[in-house]
Design a protein around this motif. Structure first.
Motif, PDB file in Angstrom:
ATOM      1  N   LYS A   1       0.965  -1.213   0.003  1.00 60.53           N
ATOM      2  CA  LYS A   1      -0.042   0.149  -0.173  1.00 60.53           C
ATOM      3  C   LYS A   1       0.830   1.296   0.200  1.00 60.53           C
ATOM      4  N   LEU A   2       1.829   1.276   1.010  1.00 60.56           N
ATOM      5  CA  LEU A   2       2.883   2.416   0.914  1.00 60.56           C
ATOM      6  C   LEU A   2       3.441   2.523  -0.505  1.00 60.56           C
ATOM      7  N   ILE A   3       3.961   1.700  -1.106  1.00 63.86           N
ATOM      8  CA  ILE A   3       4.558   1.675  -2.171  1.00 63.86           C
ATOM      9  C   ILE A   3       3.765   2.223  -3.386  1.00 63.86           C
ATOM     10  N   THR A   4       2.415   1.535  -3.531  1.00 64.58           N
ATOM     11  CA  THR A   4       1.473   1.817  -4.535  1.00 64.58           C
ATOM     12  C   THR A   4       1.175   3.422  -4.265  1.00 64.58           C
ATOM     13  N   HIS A   5       1.243   3.847  -3.160  1.00 61.63           N
ATOM     14  CA  HIS A   5       0.718   5.418  -3.046  1.00 61.63           C
ATOM     15  C   HIS A   5       1.982   6.343  -2.964  1.00 61.63           C
ATOM     16  N   GLY A   6       3.156   5.799  -3.383  1.00 65.76           N
ATOM     17  CA  GLY A   6       4.248   6.727  -3.683  1.00 65.76           C
ATOM     18  C   GLY A   6       5.582   6.750  -2.821  1.00 65.76           C
ATOM     19  N   LEU A   7       5.531   6.068  -1.613  1.00 61.44           N
ATOM     20  CA  LEU A   7       6.722   5.930  -0.688  1.00 61.44           C
ATOM     21  C   LEU A   7       7.758   4.979  -1.366  1.00 61.44           C
ATOM     22  N   ALA A   8       8.912   5.495  -1.477  1.00 61.03           N
ATOM     23  CA  ALA A   8      10.111   4.918  -2.320  1.00 61.03           C
ATOM     24  C   ALA A   8      10.154   3.468  -1.734  1.00 61.03           C
ATOM     25  N   ALA A   9      10.336   2.399  -2.536  1.00 62.59           N
ATOM     26  CA  ALA A   9      10.732   1.271  -2.432  1.00 62.59           C
ATOM     27  C   ALA A   9      12.033   0.785  -1.414  1.00 62.59           C
ATOM     28  N   ASP A  10      12.794   1.857  -1.598  1.00 64.02           N
ATOM     29  CA  ASP A  10      14.064   1.479  -0.822  1.00 64.02           C
ATOM     30  C   ASP A  10      13.958   2.074   0.465  1.00 64.02           C
ATOM     31  N   THR A  11      12.816   2.700   0.923  1.00 66.44           N
ATOM     32  CA  THR A  11      12.777   3.448   2.055  1.00 66.44           C
ATOM     33  C   THR A  11      13.140   2.615   3.122  1.00 66.44           C
ATOM     34  N   PRO A  12      14.192   2.880   4.340  1.00 67.72           N
ATOM     35  CA  PRO A  12      14.722   2.096   5.288  1.00 67.72           C
ATOM     36  C   PRO A  12      13.564   1.685   6.427  1.00 67.72           C
ATOM     37  N   CYS A  13      13.680   0.370   6.816  1.00 67.80           N
ATOM     38  CA  CYS A  13      12.675   0.015   7.726  1.00 67.80           C
ATOM     39  C   CYS A  13      13.423  -0.731   8.920  1.00 67.80           C
ATOM     40  N   ALA A  14      12.756  -0.950  10.147  1.00 65.00           N
ATOM     41  CA  ALA A  14      13.361  -1.658  11.237  1.00 65.00           C
ATOM     42  C   ALA A  14      11.968  -2.532  11.501  1.00 65.00           C
ATOM     43  N   ILE A  15      12.199  -3.730  12.045  1.00 61.46           N
ATOM     44  CA  ILE A  15      11.460  -4.636  12.820  1.00 61.46           C
ATOM     45  C   ILE A  15      12.090  -4.644  14.504  1.00 61.46           C
ATOM     46  N   ILE A  16      11.366  -4.380  15.210  1.00 58.46           N
ATOM     47  CA  ILE A  16      11.879  -4.457  16.572  1.00 58.46           C
ATOM     48  C   ILE A  16      10.958  -5.494  17.398  1.00 58.46           C
ATOM     49  N   GLU A  17      11.823  -6.682  17.505  1.00 57.27           N
ATOM     50  CA  GLU A  17      10.947  -7.943  18.215  1.00 57.27           C
ATOM     51  C   GLU A  17      11.443  -7.730  19.775  1.00 57.27           C
ATOM     52  N   ASN A  18      10.386  -8.144  20.529  1.00 62.12           N
ATOM     53  CA  ASN A  18      10.394  -8.028  21.958  1.00 62.12           C
ATOM     54  C   ASN A  18      11.198  -6.925  22.510  1.00 62.12           C
ATOM     55  N   GLY A  19      10.621  -5.546  22.156  1.00 62.04           N
ATOM     56  CA  GLY A  19      11.394  -4.238  22.253  1.00 62.04           C
ATOM     57  C   GLY A  19      11.547  -4.044  24.035  1.00 62.04           C
ATOM     58  N   THR A  20      12.627  -3.734  24.231  1.00 64.28           N
ATOM     59  CA  THR A  20      13.095  -3.338  25.864  1.00 64.28           C
ATOM     60  C   THR A  20      13.343  -4.596  26.499  1.00 64.28           C
ATOM     61  N   ARG A  21      13.049  -5.839  26.094  1.00 61.40           N
ATOM     62  CA  ARG A  21      13.561  -7.068  26.984  1.00 61.40           C
ATOM     63  C   ARG A  21      14.708  -7.647  26.509  1.00 61.40           C
ATOM     64  N   LYS A  22      15.495  -8.231  27.409  1.00 57.92           N
ATOM     65  CA  LYS A  22      16.652  -8.885  27.097  1.00 57.92           C
ATOM     66  C   LYS A  22      16.848  -9.653  26.017  1.00 57.92           C
ATOM     67  N   GLU A  23      15.879 -10.370  25.389  1.00 59.45           N
ATOM     68  CA  GLU A  23      15.818 -10.991  24.072  1.00 59.45           C
ATOM     69  C   GLU A  23      15.666 -10.124  22.912  1.00 59.45           C
ATOM     70  N   GLN A  24      15.637  -8.719  23.180  1.00 53.29           N
ATOM     71  CA  GLN A  24      15.272  -7.838  22.136  1.00 53.29           C
ATOM     72  C   GLN A  24      16.131  -8.059  20.609  1.00 53.29           C
ATOM     73  N   ARG A  25      15.566  -7.939  19.484  1.00 54.81           N
ATOM     74  CA  ARG A  25      16.255  -8.324  18.326  1.00 54.81           C
ATOM     75  C   ARG A  25      15.746  -7.110  17.306  1.00 54.81           C
ATOM     76  N   VAL A  26      16.708  -6.464  16.681  1.00 52.90           N
ATOM     77  CA  VAL A  26      16.351  -5.326  15.767  1.00 52.90           C
ATOM     78  C   VAL A  26      16.759  -5.766  14.085  1.00 52.90           C
ATOM     79  N   LEU A  27      15.673  -6.009  13.421  1.00 53.45           N
ATOM     80  CA  LEU A  27      15.781  -6.554  11.955  1.00 53.45           C
ATOM     81  C   LEU A  27      15.755  -5.345  11.023  1.00 53.45           C
ATOM     82  N   THR A  28      16.520  -4.829  10.046  1.00 53.82           N
ATOM     83  CA  THR A  28      16.488  -3.768   9.184  1.00 53.82           C
ATOM     84  C   THR A  28      16.056  -4.490   7.950  1.00 53.82           C
ATOM     85  N   SER A  29      15.541  -3.355   7.028  1.00 53.35           N
ATOM     86  CA  SER A  29      14.879  -3.748   5.641  1.00 53.35           C
ATOM     87  C   SER A  29      14.977  -2.552   4.942  1.00 53.35           C
ATOM     88  N   SER A  30      14.569  -2.930   3.700  1.00 51.22           N
ATOM     89  CA  SER A  30      13.944  -1.847   2.802  1.00 51.22           C
ATOM     90  C   SER A  30      12.447  -2.193   2.925  1.00 51.22           C
TER      91      SER A  30
END
Length: 253
Positions: free
Chosen positions: A189-218
């Motif tokens: 939806k975001l790409i269809t409506h004009g946001l660049a496909a290479d816009t940086p993104c991150a997924i933060i899993e279990n945020g602030t917990r000791k098992e937190q993971r940060v996954l980056t992506s476009s």
């Protein structure tokens, strides 16, 4: 017109945000009211360390929700709060993050108000603020984003669609709560409506917990990366996510 009901006794409900995961992020007031509670009605993401603050005599009622499965429907949760307060109990309704940001806290207070039950609100640190801080991602930055928007990844209660054109055309940081399952739809939806496909993104899993993971992506690759992430997770879209590598501080050896 809403009908008001008369409460049987002078019960009281404290609506408490427990924060995003790290028990040390619970507020001082939240700590105090949990210790004073007769009943604690709590959600899935509240940490065991925070639950342990309650008195051994406190009645603990689990009403947690997770993706595609609601242990206790919302109307029953509302009724539990009403019933316990009506017999004179001090009830703590304990939610992860902040109760007023995608936490249905407002709906629960409306029900209490209908019955004339007194209540208070104890704010919590919302996941977007807590998880991104622990991931080294500033939500705003003069070189990257002047504002931030919080969006739910769930379907709106009345079926309304998110205003994708305004999100895609903005220079904001976008934070999607509960959006992991919908990551492909969000990306498309975001790409269809004009946001660049290479816009940086991150997924933060279990945020602030000791098992937190940060996954980056476009943005284009977000659905692929999301397949390796697990809930609870937060999706952050925007160039601020590129700062994570240089500003990360949590769980560093």
């Amino acid at each position: 017109m809403t009908t008001n009901h008369t409460s049987l006794n002078r019960g009281f409900v404290s609506l408490v945000g427990a924060g995003p995961g790290d028990p040390d992020l619970l507020t001082v007031k939240g700590h105090r009211v949990i210790q004073q509670a007769d009943v604690v009605v709590y959600d899935r993401l509240v940490s065991p360390e925070i639950l342990a603050l309650a008195s051994p005599e406190t009645e603990m009622i689990y009403v947690g929700k997770q993706l595609d499965f609601h242990c206790v429907p919302q109307d029953q949760i509302n009724q539990i709060l009403v019933d316990k307060a009506q017999v004179g109990k001090h009830v703590v309704r304990l939610k992860g993050g902040d109760s007023f940001i995608f936490g249905r806290g407002g709906e629960e207070l409306e029900e209490l108000a209908n019955y004339g039950i007194k209540y208070e609100v104890v704010p919590g640190i919302t996941a977007a603020a807590g998880a991104t801080a622990y991931a080294g991602i500033p939500l705003t930055h003069r070189d990257h984003a002047q504002s931030v928007q919080f969006i739910t990844g769930h379907v709106q209660k009345d079926g309304r669609e998110i205003k994708w054109p305004s999100l895609a055309q903005s220079n904001n940081t976008l934070v999607f709560y509960m959006g992991l399952k919908q990551s492909g739809y969000i990306s498309d939806k975001l790409i269809t409506h004009g946001l660049a496909a290479d816009t940086p993104c991150a997924i933060i899993e279990n945020g602030t917990r000791k098992e937190q993971r940060v996954l980056t992506s476009s943005l284009a690759n977000l659905p692929v990366v999301a397949k390796s992430a697990q809930s609870p997770a937060l999706i952050v879209i925007g160039s601020v996510t590129t700062l994570s590598e240089s500003l990360q501080w949590f769980n560093q050896e």
